[in-house]
Design a protein around this motif. Structure first.
Motif, PDB file in Angstrom:
ATOM      1  N   GLY A 280      -8.323 -11.506   5.428  1.00  0.00           N
ATOM      2  CA  GLY A 280      -6.950 -10.955   5.277  1.00  0.00           C
ATOM      3  C   GLY A 280      -6.624  -9.626   4.842  1.00  0.00           C
ATOM      4  N   SER A 281      -7.410  -9.400   3.729  1.00  0.00           N
ATOM      5  CA  SER A 281      -7.098  -7.912   3.138  1.00  0.00           C
ATOM      6  C   SER A 281      -7.678  -6.960   4.113  1.00  0.00           C
ATOM      7  CB  SER A 281      -8.139  -7.716   1.985  1.00  0.00           C
ATOM      8  OG  SER A 281      -7.608  -8.703   1.043  1.00  0.00           O
ATOM      9  N   SER A 282      -8.534  -7.093   4.769  1.00  0.00           N
ATOM     10  CA  SER A 282      -9.263  -6.095   5.979  1.00  0.00           C
ATOM     11  C   SER A 282      -7.730  -5.909   7.110  1.00  0.00           C
ATOM     12  CB  SER A 282     -10.279  -6.724   6.586  1.00  0.00           C
ATOM     13  OG  SER A 282     -11.494  -6.830   5.951  1.00  0.00           O
ATOM     14  N   ALA A 283      -7.395  -7.036   7.476  1.00  0.00           N
ATOM     15  CA  ALA A 283      -6.282  -6.785   8.516  1.00  0.00           C
ATOM     16  C   ALA A 283      -5.099  -5.997   7.758  1.00  0.00           C
ATOM     17  CB  ALA A 283      -5.660  -8.254   8.795  1.00  0.00           C
ATOM     18  N   ALA A 284      -4.957  -6.301   6.422  1.00  0.00           N
ATOM     19  CA  ALA A 284      -3.839  -5.622   5.657  1.00  0.00           C
ATOM     20  C   ALA A 284      -3.932  -4.090   5.623  1.00  0.00           C
ATOM     21  CB  ALA A 284      -3.557  -6.212   4.427  1.00  0.00           C
ATOM     22  N   LEU A 285      -5.535  -3.929   5.619  1.00  0.00           N
ATOM     23  CA  LEU A 285      -5.643  -2.392   5.390  1.00  0.00           C
ATOM     24  C   LEU A 285      -5.328  -1.583   6.543  1.00  0.00           C
ATOM     25  CD1 LEU A 285      -8.671  -0.973   3.831  1.00  0.00           C
ATOM     26  CD2 LEU A 285      -8.416  -0.508   6.219  1.00  0.00           C
ATOM     27  N   CYS A 286      -5.929  -2.570   7.934  1.00  0.00           N
ATOM     28  CA  CYS A 286      -5.542  -1.720   9.183  1.00  0.00           C
ATOM     29  C   CYS A 286      -4.286  -1.434   9.298  1.00  0.00           C
ATOM     30  CB  CYS A 286      -6.179  -2.596  10.317  1.00  0.00           C
ATOM     31  SG  CYS A 286      -7.853  -2.647  10.156  1.00  0.00           S
ATOM     32  N   ASP A 287      -3.344  -2.563   9.067  1.00  0.00           N
ATOM     33  CA  ASP A 287      -1.891  -2.366   9.203  1.00  0.00           C
ATOM     34  C   ASP A 287      -1.369  -1.149   8.419  1.00  0.00           C
ATOM     35  OD1 ASP A 287       0.609  -3.571  10.229  1.00  0.00           O
ATOM     36  OD2 ASP A 287       1.020  -3.720   8.230  1.00  0.00           O
TER      37      ASP A 287
ATOM     38  N   ARG B 240      -6.776   1.302  -7.730  1.00  0.00           N
ATOM     39  CA  ARG B 240      -5.967   2.396  -7.196  1.00  0.00           C
ATOM     40  C   ARG B 240      -6.844   3.069  -5.910  1.00  0.00           C
ATOM     41  NH1 ARG B 240      -5.754   6.362 -12.396  1.00  0.00           N
ATOM     42  NH2 ARG B 240      -7.992   7.045 -12.485  1.00  0.00           N
ATOM     43  N   TYR B 241      -6.082   3.824  -5.198  1.00  0.00           N
ATOM     44  CA  TYR B 241      -6.933   4.511  -3.927  1.00  0.00           C
ATOM     45  C   TYR B 241      -6.430   5.976  -4.249  1.00  0.00           C
ATOM     46  CZ  TYR B 241      -7.954   6.599   0.403  1.00  0.00           C
ATOM     47  OH  TYR B 241      -8.387   7.543   1.533  1.00  0.00           O
ATOM     48  N   THR B 242      -7.346   6.774  -4.385  1.00  0.00           N
ATOM     49  CA  THR B 242      -6.914   8.380  -4.494  1.00  0.00           C
ATOM     50  C   THR B 242      -7.409   9.026  -3.060  1.00  0.00           C
ATOM     51  OG1 THR B 242      -7.417   8.020  -6.642  1.00  0.00           O
ATOM     52  CG2 THR B 242      -7.344  10.169  -5.437  1.00  0.00           C
TER      53      THR B 242
ATOM     54  N   ALA C 211       2.829   5.996  -0.264  1.00  0.00           N
ATOM     55  CA  ALA C 211       2.814   4.573   0.037  1.00  0.00           C
ATOM     56  C   ALA C 211       1.663   4.100   0.714  1.00  0.00           C
ATOM     57  CB  ALA C 211       3.756   4.627   1.159  1.00  0.00           C
ATOM     58  N   LEU C 212       0.660   4.789   1.495  1.00  0.00           N
ATOM     59  CA  LEU C 212      -0.291   4.384   1.954  1.00  0.00           C
ATOM     60  C   LEU C 212      -1.351   4.221   0.703  1.00  0.00           C
ATOM     61  CD1 LEU C 212      -2.402   3.662   4.085  1.00  0.00           C
ATOM     62  CD2 LEU C 212      -2.855   6.182   4.550  1.00  0.00           C
ATOM     63  N   ALA C 213      -1.527   5.101  -0.152  1.00  0.00           N
ATOM     64  CA  ALA C 213      -2.131   5.200  -1.352  1.00  0.00           C
ATOM     65  C   ALA C 213      -1.996   3.797  -2.151  1.00  0.00           C
ATOM     66  CB  ALA C 213      -2.345   6.167  -2.194  1.00  0.00           C
ATOM     67  N   GLU C 214      -0.965   3.589  -2.517  1.00  0.00           N
ATOM     68  CA  GLU C 214      -0.338   2.486  -3.181  1.00  0.00           C
ATOM     69  C   GLU C 214      -0.797   1.081  -2.490  1.00  0.00           C
ATOM     70  OE1 GLU C 214       1.054   0.255  -6.311  1.00  0.00           O
ATOM     71  OE2 GLU C 214       0.805   2.490  -6.135  1.00  0.00           O
ATOM     72  N   GLU C 215      -0.644   0.843  -1.440  1.00  0.00           N
ATOM     73  CA  GLU C 215      -0.905   0.023  -0.530  1.00  0.00           C
ATOM     74  C   GLU C 215      -2.538  -0.311  -0.541  1.00  0.00           C
ATOM     75  OE1 GLU C 215      -0.526  -3.738   1.630  1.00  0.00           O
ATOM     76  OE2 GLU C 215       0.871  -2.580   0.057  1.00  0.00           O
TER      77      GLU C 215
ATOM     78  N   ALA D 246     -14.169  -0.189   1.665  1.00  0.00           N
ATOM     79  CA  ALA D 246     -14.452   1.105   1.712  1.00  0.00           C
ATOM     80  C   ALA D 246     -14.865   1.771   3.091  1.00  0.00           C
ATOM     81  CB  ALA D 246     -15.129   1.721   0.798  1.00  0.00           C
ATOM     82  N   ALA D 247     -15.809   0.676   3.581  1.00  0.00           N
ATOM     83  CA  ALA D 247     -16.468   1.143   4.796  1.00  0.00           C
ATOM     84  C   ALA D 247     -15.202   1.056   6.056  1.00  0.00           C
ATOM     85  CB  ALA D 247     -17.848   0.279   5.415  1.00  0.00           C
ATOM     86  N   LEU D 248     -14.632  -0.204   5.939  1.00  0.00           N
ATOM     87  CA  LEU D 248     -13.446  -0.124   6.927  1.00  0.00           C
ATOM     88  C   LEU D 248     -12.599   0.534   6.997  1.00  0.00           C
ATOM     89  CD1 LEU D 248     -12.435  -2.259   9.110  1.00  0.00           C
ATOM     90  CD2 LEU D 248     -11.339  -3.727   7.212  1.00  0.00           C
TER      91      LEU D 248
END
Length: 675
Positions: free
Chosen positions: A11-18, A46-48, A27-31, A96-98
C-alpha cells in the motif's frame, strides 16, 4: 511476526507512485516523508530531494539514499526509535529503490513531453509557413501514399487534407498519365512537367519538383513535391509551336516540321536497314479554280483535299502541306518501294469524287513524284527535291487520262507502271470473266490412277493471252486482291464439281489453295455455305494451306481448322518443309495430307540432302498417320525414289501439266493412266 505486513508495504508503494505522479516540490517531499514513517513505524521521518538545502540531522537517524543507475534523486531519513530491525531497514531500502525508479521514469516522461510539445509547436509553426506559401506542397511515402497536404495543394486541386491524406498520389493523375511510372519514387530532385486532374475533373499542366525525405540514418522514407499550375504557359507554348510547325489553313505539318520528322524517321530506318519514300503531290487545275472563284473557295478546297488525304493514309504516315497547292507524304513503315505507288494511287482515287464548295462542283487531280531512301537520297531535303523533280516528270509525261505518278529512278518508274498496269488489269479480270481454272491431276502411286486435282487459277488476258501466275499472284498477295481471287477460285471449283457430279462422274477431291489472308474465322462458314449452295458432299473438296499460315496465333488457327474438318472437308499442308512449323504443333493440326515442296523433289535422287529431307517428311507423315503427296515430279527416277520411300501420291509434269476443265474431264472419263 513482522511489524508491518506485506500488504502495508504494498500500500505504501502504491501511495509513493501516486505521489510522484500527482505532486511536485514541498508537497511531494512531505508525502514521501510520511510514507517513509509509515513503512518503518517511526514518529520522525522526512524526504530531502537532491539540490535542497541540507537540514539538521536526526539523532540516531536511519538514512537511505534514493539512487538509480548512478543518478541521485535525494534521501530518506527516519528516527525516533531506539533501534531498527533488519526488516524495517529492508523496507526502507526497498522504498528508496522504488522511489528512485519511479522518479527516473517520471523524469524521462517529463523530458519527452517537453520535447514533444516543442516539436509540436515547431511543426505547427512550419505548417503555418507552408500554408502561407502559394505553391502546392505535399509529402508522400515511398509507395506514393500522401502523408501531408498544405493549403496551396488544397487551393490547386480542390481536395481538403482530410480527402487527400492517406490516398495514393495516382488519384490526381490525368487519364493519359496512368501508364506513366514515376521514377521520382526512386530518385527525387527532378523537375518535370506533368498532367494532373483537379477534384472538379479539370485537367491541367503542372510544374513538379521533387526531393527525397530521409530518416536520421539517411535512408529514404518518402518524397516532398512542389507543384505549380503552368497551364497558361503551356497553352502559349503550344500555340507558338503550332504556328511555327503547322500550316494555319489545313492544320497539317508544314515543310519545317515535315523535314524534322522525315530526318528522324530516316535515322530509325537506317538503324533497321529499312526503306522509305517521300511523295511530292501537286494539285492539277487548282490555280484555275483559285483565280476564277476566289481565294476563299481555293482555301476551302485545300482543306477538303487535306481531309481526304488524312482518311486515306495510315496513322504512322506523315502528310504535310508545303505551301500553295503542294503536299508531301512520308512513308517509312513499308517493305518494298513499290508499295509507295499503291499509296500514290489511293491518293489519286481520293480526289476522284467532286468537291462541293459553295455550290460549285469542283474536280481536281494531282501529279505525284516519288523518291526512295536510300537509293535516291539520305536526308529529307534531298528526298523532297528529287520527289519534286519526279513530280514534274509525272506531270509532263502523262496525258489527261494518265495516272500522273512517277518515281525519280527510271527503273523504279518502269517497274511501278508495270505493277500498276497488272493490278488494274487483275481487278478488271475479276469482274470481266477473264479468270479460269486449270486442274493438275493427282495420281495414286499404288495404282497410278487419278484420285484428285489441284485447282490452279489462270488469267486469260484479251490482248496478252495467258498471263503467267508468277506475274500476278505475288501482286495479288501484296495488294490484298488475293482474298477476292481466293473467293473466286472456291466458287469456280465448286461450280465445276457440281457440273461433273451432275454429269455422273465419281467424286474426286479438288484441292483449292487458301492464302494466309483468307484464313480467318469467316472461312469455315464460307466453305459450308458454298458447298450447300452447289449441293456438294464435303468429299469433293480439299483445302491446301501453307506453313506460313500456321505461324501466328496457333490456338486460333487450330480452332479454324477444327471447324473446317468438322464439315468433312480435308486439309492439306502445302509446301511442307519450307517454313518454320514446329513438330510439336504439327501433331495438333487436324490435317490429312503433307505436301512435299517441289524445291525438295527437284534434286531427287541425285542430291543427298533433298533425298534425306523427302524421306524424313514421309517418315514423319507415316508416324502421324498422314498421307504424303509430292509435287513437281518430272522424272521416272524421282517417282521410283518416292515410291520406294513410301510416298502415297504425286503430281507433276511427268504425269500431266495443269489441264483446262474439258481436258481434265476427258482424262477422268477415259480413266487416263499416265505414260
Amino acid at each position: 511476526m513482522l511489524a508491518h505486513p506485506v500488504s502495508d508495504f504494498l500500500g505504501s508503494s502504491a501511495a509513493l507512485c501516486d505521489a510522484v505522479l500527482r505532486l511536485r516540490g514541498a508537497a511531494l517531499a512531505e508525502e514521501l516523508g510520511r510514507i517513509a514513517r509509515d513503512v518503518v513505524g517511526s514518529p520522525l521521518g522526512r524526504y530531502t530531494a537532491a539540490g535542497c538545502e541540507p537540514r539538521e540531522a536526526y539523532e540516531g537517524a536511519l538514512v537511505q539514499e534514493v539512487r538509480f543507475d548512478g543518478q541521485y534523486f535525494g534521501r530518506f531519513e527516519v528516527a525516533g526509535r531506539s533501534e531498527y530491525t533488519d526488516t524495517q531497514r529492508q523496507h526502507l531500502a526497498g522504498l528508496a529503490a522504488l522511489a528512485a525508479s519511479v522518479l527516473q521514469v517520471h523524469s524521462i516522461a517529463q523530458r519527452s513531453t517537453h520535447a514533444y510539445v516543442q516539436v509540436e509547436a515547431q511543426l505547427q509553426h512550419q505548417s503555418q509557413i507552408l500554408d502561407q506559401i502559394h505553391e502546392s506542397v505535399l509529402t508522400m511515402d515511398m509507395n506514393g501514399f500522401i502523408t501531408s497536404w498544405n493549403k496551396g495543394a488544397e487551393r490547386l486541386f480542390g481536395y481538403t487534407p482530410v480527402e487527400a491524406v492517406g490516398r495514393n498520389i495516382l488519384f490526381l493523375y490525368d487519364d493519359e498519365d496512368m501508364g506513366f511510372h514515376d521514377a521520382f519514387l526512386e530518385n527525387g530532385g527532378r523537375l518535370m512537367e506533368v498532367r494532373r486532374r483537379k477534384k472538379s475533373g479539370e485537367a491541367f499542366w503542372a510544374s513538379l519538383s521533387l526531393s527525397s525525405l530521409h530518416d536520421k540514418d539517411g535512408k529514404p522514407i518518402g518524397m516532398i513535391a512542389y507543384l505549380t499550375d503552368i497551364t497558361e504557359r503551356k497553352t502559349a507554348e503550344e500555340r507558338i509551336h503550332h504556328l511555327a510547325y503547322y500550316d494555319a489553313l489545313t492544320g497539317l505539318p508544314n515543310r519545317t516540321l515535315l523535314t524534322k520528322l522525315v530526318d528522324q524517321a530516316l535515322t530509325v530506318a537506317q538503324r533497321g536497314k529499312l526503306q522509305g519514300c517521300v511523295l511530292f503531290i501537286d494539285l492539277n487545275r487548282f490555280k484555275l479554280i483559285n483565280d476564277t472563284l476566289g481565294r476563299a473557295v481555293g482555301d476551302s478546297l485545300l482543306q477538303e483535299v487535306a481531309a481526304r488525304f488524312r482518311v486515306v493514309l495510315r496513322d504512322q504516315d506523315l502528310v504535310a502541306r508545303l505551301g500553295g497547292d503542294e503536299f508531301a507524304v512520308g512513308l517509312f513503315d513499308i517493305g518494298q518501294h513499290y508499295e509507295a505507288s499503291r499509296v500514290a494511287h489511293k491518293l489519286l482515287v481520293a480526289l476522284n469524287e467532286p468537291f462541293m464548295i459553295e455550290g460549285h462542283d469542283l474536280r481536281v487531280g494531282a501529279s505525284i513524284g516519288i523518291s526512295v531512301y536510300p537509293q535516291d537520297g539520305a536526308d529529307a531535303e534531298t528526298l523532297l527535291r528529287l520527289a519534286d523533280i519526279a513530280m514534274y516528270r509525272a506531270k509532263q509525261g502523262s496525258d489527261a487520262e494518265g495516272e500522273h505518278i512517277a518515281f525519280y529512278s527510271h527503273d523504279m518508274n518502269q517497274g511501278m507502271q508495270e505493277r500498276m498496269r497488272i493490278e488494274s488489269g487483275l481487278r478488271q479480270a475479276l469482274g470481266n470473266g477473264q479468270l479460269e481454272l486449270h486442274y493438275q491431276p493427282k495420281f495414286s502411286i499404288a495404282d497410278s490412277r487419278i484420285i484428285g486435282a489441284e485447282a490452279l487459277v489462270r488469267w486469260r488476258h484479251p490482248e496478252r493471252g495467258l498471263v503467267p501466275p508468277a506475274e500476278f499472284i505475288p501482286l495479288a498477295e501484296a495488294t490484298g486482291l488475293v482474298v477476292q481471287v481466293g473467293e473466286w477460285v472456291l466458287e469456280a471449283a465448286c461450280a465445276q464439281a457440281q457440273a461433273w457430279k451432275e454429269a455422273g462422274l465419281p467424286p474426286i477431291r479438288l484441292a483449292v489453295n487458301v492464302s494466309a489472308r483468307e484464313f480467318t474465322s469467316a472461312l469455315p462458314g464460307r466453305v459450308k455455305e458454298t458447298l450447300q449452295r452447289y449441293g456438294l458432299e464435303p468429299s469433293w473438296l480439299e483445302l491446301e494451306i501453307t506453313e506460313s499460315t500456321l505461324m501466328h496465333n496457333i490456338d486460333r488457327v487450330i480452332g479454324i481448322m477444327d471447324r473446317i474438318t468438322a464439315l468433312g472437308v480435308t486439309l492439306s499442308l502445302d509446301d511442307f518443309g519450307t517454313g518454320y512449323s514446329s513438330l510439336s504443333y504439327l501433331k495438333r493440326f487436324p490435317i490429312d495430307t503433307l505436301k512435299i515442296d517441289r524445291s525438295f523433289t527437284t534434286g531427287i535422287p541425285l542430291d543427298a540432302s533433298d533425298c534425306a529431307i523427302a524421306s524424313t517428311i514421309i517418315s514423319i507423315a507415316q508416324q502421324l498417320k498422314h498421307k504424303v503427296i509430292a509435287e513437281g515430279v518430272e522424272t521416272v527416277e524421282q517417282l521410283a525414289f518416292l515410291k520406294d520411300s513410301g510416298c502415297d501420291e504425286v503430281q507433276g509434269y511427268l504425269f500431266s501439266k495443269p489441264l483446262p476443265a474439258g481436258e481434265f474431264e476427258k482424262a477422268l472419263r477415259e480413266d487416263w493412266l499416265p505414260k
